[in-house]
Design a protein around this motif. Structure first.
Motif, PDB file in Angstrom:
ATOM      1  N   GLY A   1     -17.905  16.060  53.092  1.00 39.34           N
ATOM      2  CA  GLY A   1     -19.106  15.491  53.726  1.00 39.34           C
ATOM      3  C   GLY A   1     -20.376  15.939  53.039  1.00 39.34           C
ATOM      4  N   ILE A   2     -20.252  16.158  51.725  1.00 42.13           N
ATOM      5  CA  ILE A   2     -21.414  16.599  50.937  1.00 42.13           C
ATOM      6  C   ILE A   2     -21.559  15.656  49.747  1.00 42.13           C
ATOM      7  CG2 ILE A   2     -22.307  18.454  49.447  1.00 42.13           C
ATOM      8  CD1 ILE A   2     -22.331  19.428  52.242  1.00 42.13           C
ATOM      9  N   LEU A   3     -22.771  15.198  49.505  1.00 38.46           N
ATOM     10  CA  LEU A   3     -23.024  14.381  48.321  1.00 38.46           C
ATOM     11  C   LEU A   3     -23.761  15.247  47.314  1.00 38.46           C
ATOM     12  CD1 LEU A   3     -23.184  11.666  46.760  1.00 38.46           C
ATOM     13  CD2 LEU A   3     -25.393  11.298  47.885  1.00 38.46           C
ATOM     14  N   GLU A   4     -23.168  15.332  46.131  1.00 31.98           N
ATOM     15  CA  GLU A   4     -23.810  16.126  45.079  1.00 31.98           C
ATOM     16  C   GLU A   4     -24.723  15.214  44.265  1.00 31.98           C
ATOM     17  OE1 GLU A   4     -21.056  18.116  42.571  1.00 31.98           O
ATOM     18  OE2 GLU A   4     -22.621  18.960  41.287  1.00 31.98           O
ATOM     19  N   LEU A   5     -25.990  15.598  44.210  1.00 33.95           N
ATOM     20  CA  LEU A   5     -26.954  14.747  43.503  1.00 33.95           C
ATOM     21  C   LEU A   5     -27.229  15.320  42.122  1.00 33.95           C
ATOM     22  CD1 LEU A   5     -29.417  14.247  46.496  1.00 33.95           C
ATOM     23  CD2 LEU A   5     -27.824  12.561  45.566  1.00 33.95           C
ATOM     24  N   PRO A   6     -27.250  14.488  41.109  1.00 33.01           N
ATOM     25  CA  PRO A   6     -27.594  14.984  39.771  1.00 33.01           C
ATOM     26  C   PRO A   6     -29.081  15.309  39.769  1.00 33.01           C
ATOM     27  CG  PRO A   6     -27.418  12.599  39.726  1.00 33.01           C
ATOM     28  CD  PRO A   6     -27.135  13.024  41.126  1.00 33.01           C
ATOM     29  N   SER A   7     -29.419  16.570  39.541  1.00 35.88           N
ATOM     30  CA  SER A   7     -30.854  16.847  39.560  1.00 35.88           C
ATOM     31  C   SER A   7     -31.189  17.717  38.368  1.00 35.88           C
ATOM     32  CB  SER A   7     -31.208  17.592  40.844  1.00 35.88           C
ATOM     33  OG  SER A   7     -32.325  18.412  40.581  1.00 35.88           O
ATOM     34  N   LYS A   8     -32.087  17.218  37.583  1.00 36.70           N
ATOM     35  CA  LYS A   8     -32.423  17.960  36.355  1.00 36.70           C
ATOM     36  C   LYS A   8     -33.484  19.010  36.628  1.00 36.70           C
ATOM     37  CE  LYS A   8     -33.520  14.566  33.510  1.00 36.70           C
ATOM     38  NZ  LYS A   8     -33.162  13.339  34.229  1.00 36.70           N
ATOM     39  N   PHE A   9     -34.087  18.949  37.770  1.00 40.38           N
ATOM     40  CA  PHE A   9     -35.257  19.815  37.940  1.00 40.38           C
ATOM     41  C   PHE A   9     -34.990  20.939  38.942  1.00 40.38           C
ATOM     42  CE2 PHE A   9     -37.973  17.301  35.326  1.00 40.38           C
ATOM     43  CZ  PHE A   9     -37.333  16.075  35.321  1.00 40.38           C
ATOM     44  N   GLY A  10     -33.709  21.294  39.048  1.00 37.02           N
ATOM     45  CA  GLY A  10     -33.438  22.483  39.858  1.00 37.02           C
ATOM     46  C   GLY A  10     -33.716  22.292  41.325  1.00 37.02           C
ATOM     47  N   GLN A  11     -33.893  21.006  41.725  1.00 41.36           N
ATOM     48  CA  GLN A  11     -34.149  20.847  43.187  1.00 41.36           C
ATOM     49  C   GLN A  11     -32.823  20.812  43.923  1.00 41.36           C
ATOM     50  OE1 GLN A  11     -36.023  17.390  42.380  1.00 41.36           O
ATOM     51  NE2 GLN A  11     -38.120  18.130  42.392  1.00 41.36           N
ATOM     52  N   GLU A  12     -32.961  20.584  45.202  1.00 40.19           N
ATOM     53  CA  GLU A  12     -31.785  20.528  46.080  1.00 40.19           C
ATOM     54  C   GLU A  12     -30.740  19.593  45.495  1.00 40.19           C
ATOM     55  OE1 GLU A  12     -32.045  22.417  48.679  1.00 40.19           O
ATOM     56  OE2 GLU A  12     -29.942  22.040  49.152  1.00 40.19           O
ATOM     57  N   ARG A  13     -29.542  20.102  45.292  1.00 39.83           N
ATOM     58  CA  ARG A  13     -28.519  19.259  44.687  1.00 39.83           C
ATOM     59  C   ARG A  13     -27.551  18.671  45.692  1.00 39.83           C
ATOM     60  NH1 ARG A  13     -27.217  19.170  39.567  1.00 39.83           N
ATOM     61  NH2 ARG A  13     -24.999  19.023  39.913  1.00 39.83           N
ATOM     62  N   TYR A  14     -27.602  19.166  46.927  1.00 47.57           N
ATOM     63  CA  TYR A  14     -26.555  18.742  47.858  1.00 47.57           C
ATOM     64  C   TYR A  14     -27.152  18.082  49.084  1.00 47.57           C
ATOM     65  CZ  TYR A  14     -23.983  21.684  44.729  1.00 47.57           C
ATOM     66  OH  TYR A  14     -23.460  22.210  43.583  1.00 47.57           O
ATOM     67  N   LEU A  15     -26.574  16.948  49.429  1.00 46.48           N
ATOM     68  CA  LEU A  15     -27.047  16.212  50.604  1.00 46.48           C
ATOM     69  C   LEU A  15     -25.923  16.210  51.632  1.00 46.48           C
ATOM     70  CD1 LEU A  15     -29.195  14.024  51.709  1.00 46.48           C
ATOM     71  CD2 LEU A  15     -27.585  12.343  50.842  1.00 46.48           C
ATOM     72  N   LYS A  16     -26.253  16.612  52.858  1.00 44.66           N
ATOM     73  CA  LYS A  16     -25.235  16.569  53.915  1.00 44.66           C
ATOM     74  C   LYS A  16     -25.065  15.115  54.349  1.00 44.66           C
ATOM     75  CE  LYS A  16     -24.070  18.900  58.256  1.00 44.66           C
ATOM     76  NZ  LYS A  16     -23.002  17.888  58.287  1.00 44.66           N
TER      77      LYS A  16
END
Ligand SMILES: Nc1ncnc2c1ncn2[C@@H]1O[C@H](COP(=O)(O)OP(=O)(O)OP(=O)(O)O)[C@@H](O)[C@H]1O
Length: 358
Positions: A209-224
């Protein structure tokens, strides 16, 4: 001479953009203010399919999404015969238990229509994407697709101009991220046409139940993933074996439901619903299409769509179909023939089947 500031410098220009975690938190709080009952209210007024392309406009907060004009597909033409109902109940059972459903069936058997009907009954907005070979994870989740440039001019000291350009990456949500964020029904059509690597992102969505977001800028990578998120994936039983065999780990997280062409009566009802032609005419069309289906190989089988096409052409001919009757069937199956020789065989088959009509 060292310049000593006598008062706090005021930086003009917009503050640096909110970190993703703040946006996600804000979106998540917005989620709470939109209950499903409110959603139902809004759904009644609108019914059209969310077109992901029109959603690629940066971060939507829930309110925008719900109040915007995107909503559920129009399923006015939907026919729910006993066989359709049985399938629909099975799918809703699994969806209700929170499992993604993988609907597998031959071309034109009714997968998409069934999925859209169920999505409408679930009552959440639908986000839909078509799988293809070029699809990437980013097409599913989104990424930093826009660069916003802002310049800041600081005239703090009247004869000194200090300027700086702030490059601000703009996150764009794509269908999967939107569905996970706002609790939409995620419809992934022909998902096995996409490369397995593109679909890896679904593993943690379906399991943890977690979406991993590709983030190049060190921000929050995981969305519940929103509790109301649901997923229905379709694939073509013929291609399914051929295109990209999905990874076992993904198949293991889904319930698979095979469907075939509907019963004679249901197909007749479907043709009549789409064409309004008399029962006897619809029955003859479906009879011929089903006889052809029995006698050609898997990839050449005409679906319900072919029967609807013949019905619409007959309607167009407004009762003068006699002259073209056989040709209509040949035309709707010709697209799946491989050569003139093959077409000639099909013409003989069509003429033979039609001669059996009483
Ligand atoms: N239960 C139904 N009620 C009304 N129309 C239906 C129903 N099922 C299928 N149809 C119609 O039959 C045609 C084929 O259906 P659909 O596109 O859903 O099949 P499909 O299996 O998704 O096809 P494809 O594999 O090409 O995507 C469409 O014109 C659709 O409107």
């Amino acid at each position: 001479m060292i310049y000593k500031a006598t008062h706090p410098r005021k930086v003009r220009g917009e503050s640096v953009h909110q970190p993703l975690s703040e946006k996600i938190k804000q979106n998540q709080t917005n989620l709470k203010t939109i209950s499903t009952s409110e959603m139902h209210e809004k759904l009644k007024k609108q019914s059209c399919l969310i077109d992901p392309k029109s959603l690629f406009i940066g971060n939507l907060d829930t309110k925008n999404l719900i109040q915007s004009e995107y909503f559920l597909p129009n399923t006015d033409c939907f026919v729910e015969g006993p066989d359709v109902k049985e399938l629909s109940e099975r799918i809703k059972l699994w969806i209700g238990t929170g499992y993604p459903v993988h609907l597998i069936g031959p071309t034109g058997c009714g997968k998409t229509s069934l999925v859209m009907h169920i999505a409408k009954e679930i009552g959440r907005p639908v986000v839909w994407i078509n799988g293809d070979d070029a699809l990437t994870t980013k097409d599913l989740t989104g990424g930093y697709a826009q660069i916003k440039q802002e310049s800041m001019r600081d005239h703090y000291i009247h004869n000194v101009i200090k300027s700086a350009d702030i490059i601000k990456p703009e996150w764009i949500d794509n269908p999967l991220a939107i569905a996970c964020k706002y609790g939409c029904t995620f419809v992934y059509n022909e998902f096995s046409r996409a490369k397995p690597t593109a679909n890896n992102v679904l593993l943690s969505v379906f399991e943890e139940g977690i979406l991993e977001l590709p983030s190049k800028f060190g921000q929050e990578r995981y969305l519940k993933v929103h509790p109301e998120f649901r997923a229905i994936l379709t694939s073509n039983s013929i291609e399914y074996a051929g295109i990209h065999a999905p990874q076992d780990a993904l198949l293991d997280r889904m319930v698979g439901i095979y469907m075939d062409y509907y019963s004679l009566e249901t197909e007749i009802d479907i043709v009549r619903k789409h064409t309004n032609i008399p029962y006897e005419e619809a029955k003859n069309i479906v009879f011929v299409i089903r006889k052809i289906r029995e006698q050609v190989n898997e990839v050449q089988k005409p679906g319900t769509r072919a029967a609807i096409m013949v019905g619409k052409a007959m309607k167009q001919l407004n009762g003068n179909a006699e002259k073209y009757y056989n040709q209509l069937f040949i035309d709707v199956i010709a697209t799946k023939t491989g050569s003139n020789v093959d077409l000639f065989q099909k013409e003989k088959l069509v003429n033979n089947v039609i001669s059996q009509l009483t």
